[in-house]
Design an enzyme around this catalytic site. Structure first.
Site, short mmCIF file in Angstrom:
data_model
loop_
_atom_site.label_atom_id
_atom_site.label_comp_id
_atom_site.label_asym_id
_atom_site.label_seq_id
_atom_site.Cartn_x
_atom_site.Cartn_y
_atom_site.Cartn_z
N ASP A 177 33.69 42.51 39.86
CA ASP A 177 33.61 41.97 41.02
C ASP A 177 34.71 41.83 42.04
OD1 ASP A 177 30.73 41.40 40.67
OD2 ASP A 177 31.07 39.58 39.66
N VAL A 178 35.64 41.40 41.48
CA VAL A 178 36.91 41.04 42.48
C VAL A 178 37.47 42.21 42.91
CG1 VAL A 178 39.06 39.95 42.38
CG2 VAL A 178 37.57 38.75 41.48
#
Length: 414
Positions: A177-178
């Protein structure tokens, strides 16, 4: 003066005047837009009035708010619109007319159903930079699937190279995600830079997938597997690429992480730390590939030496020898980390539940202090943003009746 302590912002925010509208949830797109907000962009977060971004409700540990949500949503304005209503969707398009960027990470096919897929936006909002974050990218056999951080880390092989042999693990932070969010932010910055250099052009459509991002991060492992035919096994707190390199227990019950990345460092470790000229001269350890092949033997020697000394002694000796080293810390210990304290990396920010503590963003820009804006309540800025669109009290009431504002329409009108 610590590098992060700026007396005041002396330069204009790099993204001052850039307006970002976002249809986001969870972590990837919120990380992208929070990064843009940190650089001074105005971020308008459009949320479903019925609960908003579902990450708001993951837990309630931060003064009644979710830790994930507080982390990646500071500095944004929350506008609650029901996009399934005609009026709600019309208001979104009015927002897009004044926006520079749209970021979304909705479920597969959601933007198409709303009529805001990239090809539609190129026609209706030709100046817009439209960024869609998805799981697996368009045009493949998995494109239709939902994708969460763990699912993508498993699919891309990341879990197979994390943990220990026979015990695969997901890296603790939501790496997929990051990293995808940061790639999306980087793509937006590139598109904005291109417009400055080349002038306005047709709408730009950008897609960034979690799977493609994690496949990129797997570059070393994929190259190794392709050209050796070997799937390397995970090594816990070590690396299959270099040796010696790992975590070792010390005499005072701490854990030190140290190792080498080249032959010169190995020689210094053997001679100046272990005091073992025999190891330094041993042909079995001449090159990194040789040392990787004899990893267990070297780890045992280092493990025995570390077990005889306290952490402070091990680190002092390693520092004198020019060997990289660190202390294994728990998250609760990082909160009090002297490196963060000495460099003044913590800030207090506002949130609906009260003041919370947040880290400054990693980039340190001379003369610029990140705004570190508040975490918004659901629909907190609906009225003020609609006022900018020319919606008066009568119009606001009509939208409330039509359902476009959902149940929060009467809650956030100040």
């Amino acid at each position: 003066m610590p590098e992060s302590r700026q007396p005041a912002t002396r330069v204009r925010p790099p993204l001052e005047g850039v307006v970002v509208v976002t249809l986001e949830q969870a972590v990837s797109a919120p990380m992208c837009t929070r990064t843009l907000a940190d650089f001074g962009a105005r971020v308008i977060k459009v949320e479903n009035p019925d609960g908003g971004d579902f990450a708001r409700h993951y837990d309630d540990v931060v003064h009644g708010q979710a830790a994930h949500f507080v982390w990646v949503n500071r500095g944004k304005e929350s506008v609650a619109l029901d996009l399934k209503t005609k009026d709600g969707l019309a208001l979104l398009h009015r927002l897009l007319h004044k926006a520079d960027v749209l970021v979304s990470n909705l479920a597969p096919g959601a933007t198409a159903r709303l009529g805001i897929a990239p090809e539609e936006l190129a026609r209706t909002h030709p100046d817009l930079i439209a960024v869609e974050i998805d799981g697996f990218g368009p045009g493949g056999p998995l494109s239709h699937k939902r994708a969460y951080d763990l699912l993508v880390q498993a699919e891309s092989g990341v879990c197979a190279v994390t943990g220990r042999p026979g015990e695969p693990a997901k890296p603790g932070p939501p790496v997929a995600d990051v990293t995808t969010g940061l790639y999306a932010a980087l793509s937006i910055l590139a598109a904005l830079c291109g417009r400055v250099r080349n002038g306005p052009g047709p709408g730009t459509a950008i897609t960034v997938s979690l799977f493609d991002t994690m496949a990129e991060l797997m570059g070393y492992h994929l190259n190794y597997a392709r050209y050796s035919g070997i799937d390397q096994q995970p090594l816990g707190m070590s690396s299959p690429a270099v040796a010696p390199y790992g975590a070792y227990s010390t005499a005072d019950g701490q854990t030190v992480v140290l190792g080498t990345t080249n032959d010169r460092e190995w020689q210094r470790l053997a001679l100046e730390i272990l005091d073992r000229p025999d190891l330094a001269a041993d042909a079995r350890f001449r090159s990194n590939a040789d040392r990787v092949g004899h990893r267990e033997l070297l780890d045992k020697v280092i493990e025995d030496w570390c077990a005889q000394h306290d952490l402070a002694h091990v680190q002092a000796v390693a520092d004198r020898a020019g060997i990289g080293n660190s202390r294994y810390n728990l998250p609760s210990e990082v909160l009090e980390h002297p490196q963060l304290r000495a460099r003044d990396r913590w800030r207090e920010i506002d949130s609906p539940g009260g003041t919370v503590t947040a880290l400054l963003p990693p980039p340190v820009i001379s003369g610029y202090s990140p705004p570190m804006g508040a975490v918004p309540a659901l629909g907190q800025h609906t009225a003020s943003v609609l006022l900018e669109l020319g919606i008066d009290e009568t119009g606001f009431a009509r939208l409330g009746v039509s359902g476009a504002l959902g149940r929060v329409s009467g809650e956030n009108r100040s």
